[in-house]
Design a protein around this motif. Structure first.
Motif, mmCIF file in Angstrom:
data_model
loop_
_atom_site.group_PDB
_atom_site.id
_atom_site.type_symbol
_atom_site.label_atom_id
_atom_site.label_comp_id
_atom_site.label_asym_id
_atom_site.label_seq_id
_atom_site.Cartn_x
_atom_site.Cartn_y
_atom_site.Cartn_z
ATOM 1 N N GLY A 2 0.823 -1.209 0.000
ATOM 2 C CA GLY A 2 0.000 0.000 0.000
ATOM 3 C C GLY A 2 0.854 1.255 0.000
ATOM 4 N N LEU A 3 1.921 1.258 0.789
ATOM 5 C CA LEU A 3 2.830 2.402 0.816
ATOM 6 C C LEU A 3 3.569 2.538 -0.515
ATOM 7 N N ALA A 4 3.910 1.406 -1.117
ATOM 8 C CA ALA A 4 4.579 1.432 -2.427
ATOM 9 C C ALA A 4 3.666 2.052 -3.482
ATOM 10 N N LEU A 5 2.384 1.687 -3.447
ATOM 11 C CA LEU A 5 1.431 2.245 -4.403
ATOM 12 C C LEU A 5 1.218 3.733 -4.155
ATOM 13 N N LEU A 6 1.215 4.135 -2.895
ATOM 14 C CA LEU A 6 1.071 5.552 -2.565
ATOM 15 C C LEU A 6 2.272 6.348 -3.093
ATOM 16 N N ALA A 7 3.468 5.773 -2.985
ATOM 17 C CA ALA A 7 4.671 6.420 -3.516
ATOM 18 C C ALA A 7 4.584 6.547 -5.029
ATOM 19 N N LEU A 8 4.115 5.496 -5.688
ATOM 20 C CA LEU A 8 3.960 5.518 -7.146
ATOM 21 C C LEU A 8 2.948 6.578 -7.562
ATOM 22 N N LEU A 9 1.850 6.659 -6.828
ATOM 23 C CA LEU A 9 0.806 7.631 -7.142
ATOM 24 C C LEU A 9 1.309 9.055 -6.937
ATOM 25 N N LEU A 10 2.138 9.261 -5.921
ATOM 26 C CA LEU A 10 2.710 10.585 -5.670
ATOM 27 C C LEU A 10 3.543 11.045 -6.861
ATOM 28 N N VAL A 11 4.383 10.154 -7.395
ATOM 29 C CA VAL A 11 5.203 10.511 -8.555
ATOM 30 C C VAL A 11 4.318 10.780 -9.767
ATOM 31 N N ARG A 12 3.245 10.011 -9.906
ATOM 32 C CA ARG A 12 2.313 10.238 -11.017
ATOM 33 C C ARG A 12 1.684 11.623 -10.928
ATOM 34 N N PHE A 13 1.345 12.059 -9.726
ATOM 35 C CA PHE A 13 0.742 13.384 -9.568
ATOM 36 C C PHE A 13 1.756 14.483 -9.881
ATOM 37 N N ILE A 14 3.011 14.272 -9.520
ATOM 38 C CA ILE A 14 4.047 15.240 -9.883
ATOM 39 C C ILE A 14 4.189 15.309 -11.402
ATOM 40 N N TRP A 15 4.150 14.140 -12.058
ATOM 41 C CA TRP A 15 4.236 14.074 -13.521
ATOM 42 C C TRP A 15 3.013 14.728 -14.169
ATOM 43 N N GLY A 16 1.939 14.802 -13.425
ATOM 44 C CA GLY A 16 0.736 15.446 -13.932
ATOM 45 C C GLY A 16 0.892 16.952 -14.095
ATOM 46 N N TYR A 17 1.939 17.519 -13.478
ATOM 47 C CA TYR A 17 2.225 18.949 -13.620
ATOM 48 C C TYR A 17 3.412 19.224 -14.544
ATOM 49 N N PHE A 18 4.357 18.278 -14.604
ATOM 50 C CA PHE A 18 5.599 18.545 -15.329
ATOM 51 C C PHE A 18 5.865 17.571 -16.476
ATOM 52 N N GLY A 19 4.955 16.642 -16.709
ATOM 53 C CA GLY A 19 5.213 15.577 -17.662
ATOM 54 C C GLY A 19 4.817 15.867 -19.096
ATOM 55 N N SER A 20 4.626 14.793 -19.830
ATOM 56 C CA SER A 20 4.227 14.881 -21.234
ATOM 57 C C SER A 20 2.846 15.503 -21.369
ATOM 58 N N GLU A 21 2.564 15.995 -22.562
ATOM 59 C CA GLU A 21 1.291 16.678 -22.811
ATOM 60 C C GLU A 21 0.088 15.813 -22.447
ATOM 61 N N THR A 22 0.131 14.544 -22.805
ATOM 62 C CA THR A 22 -1.014 13.656 -22.540
ATOM 63 C C THR A 22 -1.065 13.171 -21.093
ATOM 64 N N ALA A 23 -0.009 13.447 -20.308
ATOM 65 C CA ALA A 23 0.021 13.034 -18.903
ATOM 66 C C ALA A 23 -0.409 14.143 -17.961
ATOM 67 N N LEU A 24 -0.523 15.357 -18.465
ATOM 68 C CA LEU A 24 -0.851 16.498 -17.619
ATOM 69 C C LEU A 24 -2.299 16.449 -17.137
ATOM 70 N N PHE A 25 -2.520 16.985 -15.939
ATOM 71 C CA PHE A 25 -3.884 17.063 -15.419
ATOM 72 C C PHE A 25 -4.789 17.867 -16.352
ATOM 73 N N LYS A 26 -4.221 18.926 -16.922
ATOM 74 C CA LYS A 26 -5.031 19.779 -17.785
ATOM 75 C C LYS A 26 -5.416 19.095 -19.092
ATOM 76 N N SER A 27 -4.829 17.937 -19.384
ATOM 77 C CA SER A 27 -5.203 17.206 -20.599
ATOM 78 C C SER A 27 -6.479 16.396 -20.405
ATOM 79 N N LEU A 28 -6.871 16.195 -19.138
ATOM 80 C CA LEU A 28 -8.109 15.457 -18.867
ATOM 81 C C LEU A 28 -9.305 16.282 -19.346
ATOM 82 N N GLN A 29 -10.204 15.629 -20.036
ATOM 83 C CA GLN A 29 -11.358 16.323 -20.616
ATOM 84 C C GLN A 29 -12.589 16.078 -19.738
ATOM 85 N N LEU A 30 -12.756 16.944 -18.770
ATOM 86 C CA LEU A 30 -13.817 16.773 -17.777
ATOM 87 C C LEU A 30 -14.986 17.703 -18.069
#
Length: 214
Positions: free
Chosen positions: A45-73
């Motif tokens: 569970g802690l390992a998954l939380l660590a993975l999710l944390l990095v994913r959220f960081i990538w959601g601000y600084f990552g590839s165009e399709t990985a960004l939070f703003k790319s989600l079509q809500l």
């Protein structure tokens, strides 16, 4: 306009790494509870939380399709897309579609609820979550109930996700293969800006390793 047969890179290395490692950790979490391996369950569970944390960081600084703003809500867009799908017409998107964006958001919310509530959990015998000692008994019972009940919603949503991917595989959309190769074979107007995604893979691997060791 690009050719419909031209393959376009839409998912970077980290997104693919994250997707399949998240799946592996979820399977491990389920099996560890099934066989009463509570300590292992908490580590995973802690390992998954660590993975999710990095994913959220990538959601601000990552590839165009990985960004939070790319989600079509957009509710209307999601409704229109659903009507298109029911009518047998495919909706072309570079990254996540409207329906896919809502699925991603819902999975993140339920995952966070499950992982954060687990930090305050205990098996009432030997294994305590890292934040268990910091809450009163009444709050512990609340977190325990939340952790127990939320998992049903999480796995139900995962089942819906798997069924949807299976449906799209039957319609030869290539969504599953794209999460392995990173490429979509679509008539996309322009190529997205895709970054290598190597540093978040290294960061996530290091965090997970530290979690499992310590």
């Amino acid at each position: 306009m690009m050719s419909a047969k031209q393959k376009v890179l839409v998912w970077d290395r980290f997104i693919r790494f994250y997707h399949w490692l998240q799946l592996a950790l979820l399977v491990g979490l389920w099996l560890s509870m099934k066989y009463d391996e509570v300590d292992l369950h908490m580590q995973l569970g802690l390992a998954l939380l660590a993975l999710l944390l990095v994913r959220f960081i990538w959601g601000y600084f990552g590839s165009e399709t990985a960004l939070f703003k790319s989600l079509q809500l957009h509710p209307k867009g999601a409704l229109d897309e659903l009507k298109q799908e029911l009518g047998g017409k495919e909706s072309i998107h570079t990254g996540h579609s409207y329906l896919g964006s809502y699925m991603v958001l819902a999975l993140w919310v339920l995952l966070l609820i499950q992982l954060l509530s687990g930090l305050f959990n205990s098996d009432d015998i030997l294994s305590d979550g890292p934040l268990y000692a910091y809450v009163d008994e009444q709050y512990y019972e609340w977190f325990k109930a939340l952790h127990s009940n939320n998992v049903d919603y999480l796995f139900a949503l995962i089942a819906i996700h798997i069924l949807a991917i299976g449906y799209f595989c039957l319609r030869k959309r290539g969504y599953l293969s794209a999460m392995f190769s990173g490429y979509k074979n679509k008539n996309i107007a322009s190529k997205p800006n895709i970054k290598p995604g190597l540093w978040p893979i290294l960061a996530a691997s290091l965090l997970i390793a530290l979690t499992l060791v310590f």
